[in-house]
Design a protein around this motif. Structure first.
Motif, PDB file in Angstrom:
ATOM      1  N   LEU A  38      32.399  32.350  46.381  1.00 36.57           N
ATOM      2  CA  LEU A  38      33.497  32.728  45.485  1.00 36.57           C
ATOM      3  C   LEU A  38      34.650  33.279  46.316  1.00 36.57           C
ATOM      4  O   LEU A  38      34.425  34.005  47.288  1.00 36.57           O
ATOM      5  CB  LEU A  38      33.042  33.821  44.520  1.00 36.57           C
ATOM      6  CG  LEU A  38      31.882  33.470  43.606  1.00 36.57           C
ATOM      7  CD1 LEU A  38      31.287  34.723  43.016  1.00 36.57           C
ATOM      8  CD2 LEU A  38      32.375  32.553  42.521  1.00 36.57           C
ATOM      9  N   VAL A  39      35.869  32.945  45.925  1.00 32.98           N
ATOM     10  CA  VAL A  39      37.051  33.453  46.607  1.00 32.98           C
ATOM     11  C   VAL A  39      38.053  33.910  45.555  1.00 32.98           C
ATOM     12  O   VAL A  39      38.316  33.195  44.596  1.00 32.98           O
ATOM     13  CB  VAL A  39      37.696  32.373  47.505  1.00 32.98           C
ATOM     14  CG1 VAL A  39      38.948  32.917  48.178  1.00 32.98           C
ATOM     15  CG2 VAL A  39      36.706  31.857  48.541  1.00 32.98           C
ATOM     16  N   CYS A  40      38.609  35.095  45.738  1.00 34.88           N
ATOM     17  CA  CYS A  40      39.695  35.599  44.890  1.00 34.88           C
ATOM     18  C   CYS A  40      40.995  35.458  45.682  1.00 34.88           C
ATOM     19  O   CYS A  40      41.039  35.803  46.865  1.00 34.88           O
ATOM     20  CB  CYS A  40      39.494  37.075  44.559  1.00 34.88           C
ATOM     21  SG  CYS A  40      38.014  37.433  43.608  1.00 34.88           S
ATOM     22  N   VAL A  41      42.030  34.960  45.032  1.00 39.93           N
ATOM     23  CA  VAL A  41      43.326  34.801  45.684  1.00 39.93           C
ATOM     24  C   VAL A  41      44.389  35.590  44.915  1.00 39.93           C
ATOM     25  O   VAL A  41      44.237  35.862  43.728  1.00 39.93           O
ATOM     26  CB  VAL A  41      43.734  33.310  45.787  1.00 39.93           C
ATOM     27  CG1 VAL A  41      42.740  32.540  46.653  1.00 39.93           C
ATOM     28  CG2 VAL A  41      43.864  32.671  44.421  1.00 39.93           C
ATOM     29  N   ASP A  42      45.464  35.909  45.629  1.00 36.89           N
ATOM     30  CA  ASP A  42      46.569  36.605  44.972  1.00 36.89           C
ATOM     31  C   ASP A  42      47.550  35.583  44.391  1.00 36.89           C
ATOM     32  O   ASP A  42      47.269  34.375  44.385  1.00 36.89           O
ATOM     33  CB  ASP A  42      47.250  37.582  45.936  1.00 36.89           C
ATOM     34  CG  ASP A  42      47.925  36.913  47.120  1.00 36.89           C
ATOM     35  OD1 ASP A  42      48.095  35.664  47.117  1.00 36.89           O
ATOM     36  OD2 ASP A  42      48.296  37.639  48.072  1.00 36.89           O
ATOM     37  N   ALA A  43      48.694  36.041  43.921  1.00 34.44           N
ATOM     38  CA  ALA A  43      49.677  35.161  43.270  1.00 34.44           C
ATOM     39  C   ALA A  43      50.232  34.101  44.217  1.00 34.44           C
ATOM     40  O   ALA A  43      50.729  33.074  43.774  1.00 34.44           O
ATOM     41  CB  ALA A  43      50.820  35.997  42.699  1.00 34.44           C
ATOM     42  N   GLN A  44      50.109  34.325  45.529  1.00 34.31           N
ATOM     43  CA  GLN A  44      50.581  33.344  46.514  1.00 34.31           C
ATOM     44  C   GLN A  44      49.434  32.470  47.034  1.00 34.31           C
ATOM     45  O   GLN A  44      49.589  31.774  48.030  1.00 34.31           O
ATOM     46  CB  GLN A  44      51.250  34.052  47.706  1.00 34.31           C
ATOM     47  CG  GLN A  44      52.579  34.703  47.379  1.00 34.31           C
ATOM     48  CD  GLN A  44      52.420  35.999  46.583  1.00 34.31           C
ATOM     49  OE1 GLN A  44      51.532  36.797  46.833  1.00 34.31           O
ATOM     50  NE2 GLN A  44      53.282  36.192  45.599  1.00 34.31           N
ATOM     51  N   ASP A  45      48.280  32.515  46.357  1.00 34.95           N
ATOM     52  CA  ASP A  45      47.078  31.774  46.762  1.00 34.95           C
ATOM     53  C   ASP A  45      46.528  32.207  48.114  1.00 34.95           C
ATOM     54  O   ASP A  45      45.848  31.440  48.797  1.00 34.95           O
ATOM     55  CB  ASP A  45      47.310  30.256  46.760  1.00 34.95           C
ATOM     56  CG  ASP A  45      47.235  29.670  45.362  1.00 34.95           C
ATOM     57  OD1 ASP A  45      46.608  30.306  44.489  1.00 34.95           O
ATOM     58  OD2 ASP A  45      47.789  28.586  45.140  1.00 34.95           O
ATOM     59  N   THR A  46      46.781  33.430  48.506  1.00 35.57           N
ATOM     60  CA  THR A  46      46.217  33.989  49.734  1.00 35.57           C
ATOM     61  C   THR A  46      44.878  34.624  49.398  1.00 35.57           C
ATOM     62  O   THR A  46      44.800  35.455  48.474  1.00 35.57           O
ATOM     63  CB  THR A  46      47.161  35.055  50.322  1.00 35.57           C
ATOM     64  OG1 THR A  46      48.431  34.445  50.569  1.00 35.57           O
ATOM     65  CG2 THR A  46      46.600  35.648  51.601  1.00 35.57           C
ATOM     66  N   PRO A  47      43.803  34.270  50.100  1.00 32.92           N
ATOM     67  CA  PRO A  47      42.507  34.894  49.826  1.00 32.92           C
ATOM     68  C   PRO A  47      42.560  36.408  50.048  1.00 32.92           C
ATOM     69  O   PRO A  47      43.098  36.864  51.059  1.00 32.92           O
ATOM     70  CB  PRO A  47      41.565  34.232  50.829  1.00 32.92           C
ATOM     71  CG  PRO A  47      42.232  32.941  51.179  1.00 32.92           C
ATOM     72  CD  PRO A  47      43.711  33.233  51.122  1.00 32.92           C
ATOM     73  N   VAL A  48      42.040  37.163  49.079  1.00 29.71           N
ATOM     74  CA  VAL A  48      42.023  38.622  49.185  1.00 29.71           C
ATOM     75  C   VAL A  48      40.622  39.197  49.033  1.00 29.71           C
ATOM     76  O   VAL A  48      40.401  40.374  49.305  1.00 29.71           O
ATOM     77  CB  VAL A  48      42.979  39.277  48.162  1.00 29.71           C
ATOM     78  CG1 VAL A  48      44.422  38.856  48.435  1.00 29.71           C
ATOM     79  CG2 VAL A  48      42.579  38.956  46.740  1.00 29.71           C
ATOM     80  N   ALA A  49      39.670  38.369  48.609  1.00 30.94           N
ATOM     81  CA  ALA A  49      38.283  38.824  48.454  1.00 30.94           C
ATOM     82  C   ALA A  49      37.386  37.591  48.406  1.00 30.94           C
ATOM     83  O   ALA A  49      37.825  36.515  48.002  1.00 30.94           O
ATOM     84  CB  ALA A  49      38.121  39.638  47.168  1.00 30.94           C
ATOM     85  N   PHE A  50      36.136  37.774  48.828  1.00 32.45           N
ATOM     86  CA  PHE A  50      35.190  36.659  48.749  1.00 32.45           C
ATOM     87  C   PHE A  50      33.764  37.175  48.697  1.00 32.45           C
ATOM     88  O   PHE A  50      33.485  38.328  49.026  1.00 32.45           O
ATOM     89  CB  PHE A  50      35.365  35.689  49.932  1.00 32.45           C
ATOM     90  CG  PHE A  50      34.908  36.245  51.259  1.00 32.45           C
ATOM     91  CD1 PHE A  50      33.600  36.060  51.704  1.00 32.45           C
ATOM     92  CD2 PHE A  50      35.781  36.940  52.063  1.00 32.45           C
ATOM     93  CE1 PHE A  50      33.182  36.563  52.928  1.00 32.45           C
ATOM     94  CE2 PHE A  50      35.377  37.456  53.289  1.00 32.45           C
ATOM     95  CZ  PHE A  50      34.073  37.269  53.720  1.00 32.45           C
ATOM     96  N   ALA A  51      32.869  36.291  48.291  1.00 34.43           N
ATOM     97  CA  ALA A  51      31.430  36.590  48.284  1.00 34.43           C
ATOM     98  C   ALA A  51      30.682  35.313  48.621  1.00 34.43           C
ATOM     99  O   ALA A  51      31.088  34.218  48.234  1.00 34.43           O
ATOM    100  CB  ALA A  51      30.987  37.114  46.920  1.00 34.43           C
ATOM    101  N   LEU A  52      29.576  35.466  49.356  1.00 34.07           N
ATOM    102  CA  LEU A  52      28.678  34.364  49.683  1.00 34.07           C
ATOM    103  C   LEU A  52      27.258  34.825  49.395  1.00 34.07           C
ATOM    104  O   LEU A  52      26.844  35.886  49.863  1.00 34.07           O
ATOM    105  CB  LEU A  52      28.775  33.978  51.167  1.00 34.07           C
ATOM    106  CG  LEU A  52      30.125  33.492  51.681  1.00 34.07           C
ATOM    107  CD1 LEU A  52      30.106  33.398  53.207  1.00 34.07           C
ATOM    108  CD2 LEU A  52      30.469  32.147  51.074  1.00 34.07           C
ATOM    109  N   ALA A  53      26.515  34.033  48.626  1.00 33.98           N
ATOM    110  CA  ALA A  53      25.134  34.386  48.302  1.00 33.98           C
ATOM    111  C   ALA A  53      24.244  33.163  48.461  1.00 33.98           C
ATOM    112  O   ALA A  53      24.663  32.044  48.160  1.00 33.98           O
ATOM    113  CB  ALA A  53      25.038  34.920  46.880  1.00 33.98           C
ATOM    114  N   SER A  54      23.029  33.380  48.915  1.00 38.17           N
ATOM    115  CA  SER A  54      22.048  32.306  49.090  1.00 38.17           C
ATOM    116  C   SER A  54      20.999  32.399  47.997  1.00 38.17           C
ATOM    117  O   SER A  54      20.309  33.416  47.878  1.00 38.17           O
ATOM    118  CB  SER A  54      21.375  32.431  50.453  1.00 38.17           C
ATOM    119  OG  SER A  54      20.250  31.580  50.525  1.00 38.17           O
ATOM    120  N   VAL A  55      20.889  31.313  47.212  1.00 36.85           N
ATOM    121  CA  VAL A  55      19.871  31.291  46.164  1.00 36.85           C
ATOM    122  C   VAL A  55      18.465  31.264  46.771  1.00 36.85           C
ATOM    123  O   VAL A  55      17.620  32.094  46.409  1.00 36.85           O
ATOM    124  CB  VAL A  55      20.099  30.112  45.189  1.00 36.85           C
ATOM    125  CG1 VAL A  55      18.945  29.983  44.207  1.00 36.85           C
ATOM    126  CG2 VAL A  55      21.419  30.295  44.451  1.00 36.85           C
TER     127      VAL A  55
END
Length: 136
Positions: A38-55
């Motif tokens: 998962l990646v969260c981006v700001d209004a300029q599409d710049t990544p500001v947060a992310f998560a990686l999980a393994s099932v």
């Protein structure tokens, strides 16, 4: 990874200057069908947060929010999405290795503290971490 918890060398190894190899590694993780990315981006599409999980590993491998975007609930939103995905895929207990400064966040999300551990870094060194888990 906070200044109060780790020396500069560890912080630099934890978040090195992007290289083509590091970018390729991240793209490989994101494209891995067993990884929930998962990646969260700001209004300029710049990544500001992310998560990686393994099932298959029932593990949160990474959750990061840029400090300038902290306190907006992005970390909790990412956590809720990761946990829902893992739960939907039959995971009953999720584990993670928390950086020292992130332990209070994970405790607030219902994770329990376990043994002290280490987390391998991109340059082959390790940083101190805390094993944590939560029943879903």
């Amino acid at each position: 990874v906070g200044e109060a918890h780790y020396p500069a060398a560890v912080r630099e190894a934890w978040s090195p200057t992007p290289t083509p190899q590091r970018e390729a590694w991240l793209v490989e993780r994101i494209n891995d069908p067993t990884v929930h990315a998962l990646v969260c981006v700001d209004a300029q599409d710049t990544p500001v947060a992310f998560a990686l999980a393994s099932v298959p590993m029932a593990r949160l491998g990474a959750l990061y929010v840029h400090p300038q975007h902290g306190g907006l609930g992005l970390g909790r939103q990412l956590m809720a999405s990761v946990e829902a995905h893992l739960r939907a895929h039959g995971v009953e207990v999720v584990t993670l290795a928390a950086s020292r400064n992130a332990v209070p966040f994970y405790e607030a999300c219902g994770y329990t503290r376990g043994e002290d551990t280490t987390q391998p870094l991109a340059d082959g060194s390790e940083m101190a971490a805390v094993h944590m888990q939560r029943a879903l």
